[in-house]
Motif scaffolding. Structure first.
Motif, PDB file in Angstrom:
ATOM      1  N   ASN A  76      21.319 -48.473 113.829  1.00  0.00           N
ATOM      2  CA  ASN A  76      20.613 -47.530 113.097  1.00  0.00           C
ATOM      3  C   ASN A  76      19.683 -48.540 111.871  1.00  0.00           C
ATOM      4  OD1 ASN A  76      21.393 -44.912 113.498  1.00  0.00           O
ATOM      5  ND2 ASN A  76      23.535 -45.661 113.190  1.00  0.00           N
ATOM      6  N   ASN A  77      19.543 -49.684 112.267  1.00  0.00           N
ATOM      7  CA  ASN A  77      18.840 -50.868 111.280  1.00  0.00           C
ATOM      8  C   ASN A  77      18.890 -50.610 110.004  1.00  0.00           C
ATOM      9  OD1 ASN A  77      17.685 -51.158 113.999  1.00  0.00           O
ATOM     10  ND2 ASN A  77      15.448 -50.573 113.542  1.00  0.00           N
ATOM     11  N   THR A  78      20.257 -50.520 109.565  1.00  0.00           N
ATOM     12  CA  THR A  78      20.616 -50.461 108.186  1.00  0.00           C
ATOM     13  C   THR A  78      21.565 -51.616 107.624  1.00  0.00           C
ATOM     14  OG1 THR A  78      19.982 -48.297 108.263  1.00  0.00           O
ATOM     15  CG2 THR A  78      21.414 -48.864 106.435  1.00  0.00           C
ATOM     16  N   VAL A  79      21.240 -52.127 106.740  1.00  0.00           N
ATOM     17  CA  VAL A  79      22.173 -52.998 106.107  1.00  0.00           C
ATOM     18  C   VAL A  79      22.764 -52.287 104.589  1.00  0.00           C
ATOM     19  CG1 VAL A  79      20.512 -54.396 104.801  1.00  0.00           C
ATOM     20  CG2 VAL A  79      22.781 -55.190 105.407  1.00  0.00           C
ATOM     21  N   TYR A  80      24.163 -52.645 104.477  1.00  0.00           N
ATOM     22  CA  TYR A  80      24.735 -51.806 103.128  1.00  0.00           C
ATOM     23  C   TYR A  80      25.167 -53.059 102.356  1.00  0.00           C
ATOM     24  CZ  TYR A  80      24.740 -47.971 106.486  1.00  0.00           C
ATOM     25  OH  TYR A  80      24.316 -47.008 107.279  1.00  0.00           O
ATOM     26  N   LEU A  81      25.336 -52.601 101.024  1.00  0.00           N
ATOM     27  CA  LEU A  81      26.397 -53.364 100.194  1.00  0.00           C
ATOM     28  C   LEU A  81      26.936 -52.438  99.400  1.00  0.00           C
ATOM     29  CD1 LEU A  81      26.516 -56.374  98.970  1.00  0.00           C
ATOM     30  CD2 LEU A  81      25.023 -55.652  97.044  1.00  0.00           C
ATOM     31  N   GLN A  82      28.393 -52.386  99.709  1.00  0.00           N
ATOM     32  CA  GLN A  82      29.311 -51.764  99.020  1.00  0.00           C
ATOM     33  C   GLN A  82      29.949 -52.406  97.627  1.00  0.00           C
ATOM     34  OE1 GLN A  82      30.710 -48.470  99.568  1.00  0.00           O
ATOM     35  NE2 GLN A  82      31.626 -49.007  97.415  1.00  0.00           N
ATOM     36  N   MET A  83      29.628 -51.936  96.651  1.00  0.00           N
ATOM     37  CA  MET A  83      29.866 -52.756  95.342  1.00  0.00           C
ATOM     38  C   MET A  83      31.193 -51.880  94.723  1.00  0.00           C
ATOM     39  SD  MET A  83      26.222 -53.577  94.097  1.00  0.00           S
ATOM     40  CE  MET A  83      25.723 -51.889  93.708  1.00  0.00           C
ATOM     41  N   ASN A  84      32.254 -52.537  94.459  1.00  0.00           N
ATOM     42  CA  ASN A  84      33.253 -51.878  93.735  1.00  0.00           C
ATOM     43  C   ASN A  84      33.629 -52.791  92.585  1.00  0.00           C
ATOM     44  OD1 ASN A  84      33.766 -50.080  95.903  1.00  0.00           O
ATOM     45  ND2 ASN A  84      35.088 -51.597  97.092  1.00  0.00           N
ATOM     46  N   SER A  85      34.539 -52.080  91.653  1.00  0.00           N
ATOM     47  CA  SER A  85      34.665 -52.693  90.363  1.00  0.00           C
ATOM     48  C   SER A  85      33.614 -53.188  89.758  1.00  0.00           C
ATOM     49  CB  SER A  85      35.743 -53.849  90.586  1.00  0.00           C
ATOM     50  OG  SER A  85      36.903 -53.472  91.393  1.00  0.00           O
TER      51      SER A  85
END
Length: 123
Positions: A76-85
């Motif tokens: 899907n040509n997508t990059v993610y950044l999951q940010m917790n805390s």
């Protein structure tokens, strides 16, 4: 031509979470190493995280290790950044970048950049 569009920023309280997305248009997305950088007001742009094109290797700045996770969906040509805390010191404009074939923290080695998305963490 490659275009990057970030989304998912916003205002969150300390300890909360956000997930940033970066949609990439253009050819050869799956061949690029992808990175996230951030720039706080009055400061230089800072490396946050990067991921190899094959998803076999990730790199993080020490200040986000254990809290942030970078991932990519080549289909899907997508990059993610999951940010917790999240912490107030995470407040910045976050930029997505697409670069060469290696994972690197050096901004000049990334060819394409998004317009940025604001993340604000309140205390």
């Amino acid at each position: 031509q490659v275009q990057l569009v970030e989304s998912g920023g916003g205002l969150v309280q300390a300890g909360g979470s956000l997930r940033l997305s970066c949609a990439v248009s253009g050819r050869s997305f799956s061949r690029y190493a992808m990175g996230w950088f951030r720039q706080a007001a009055g400061k230089e742009r800072e490396f946050v995280a990067a991921i190899s094109w094959s998803d076999g290797y990730r790199s993080y700045v020490d200040s986000v290790k254990g809290r942030f996770t970078i991932s990519r969906d080549n289909a899907n040509n997508t990059v993610y950044l999951q940010m917790n805390s999240l912490k107030p010191e995470d407040t910045a404009v976050y930029y997505c970048a697409a670069g060469g074939t290696i994972v690197t923290s050096i901004p000049s080695l990334y060819r394409y950049w998004g317009q940025g998305t604001q993340v604000t963490v309140s205390s």
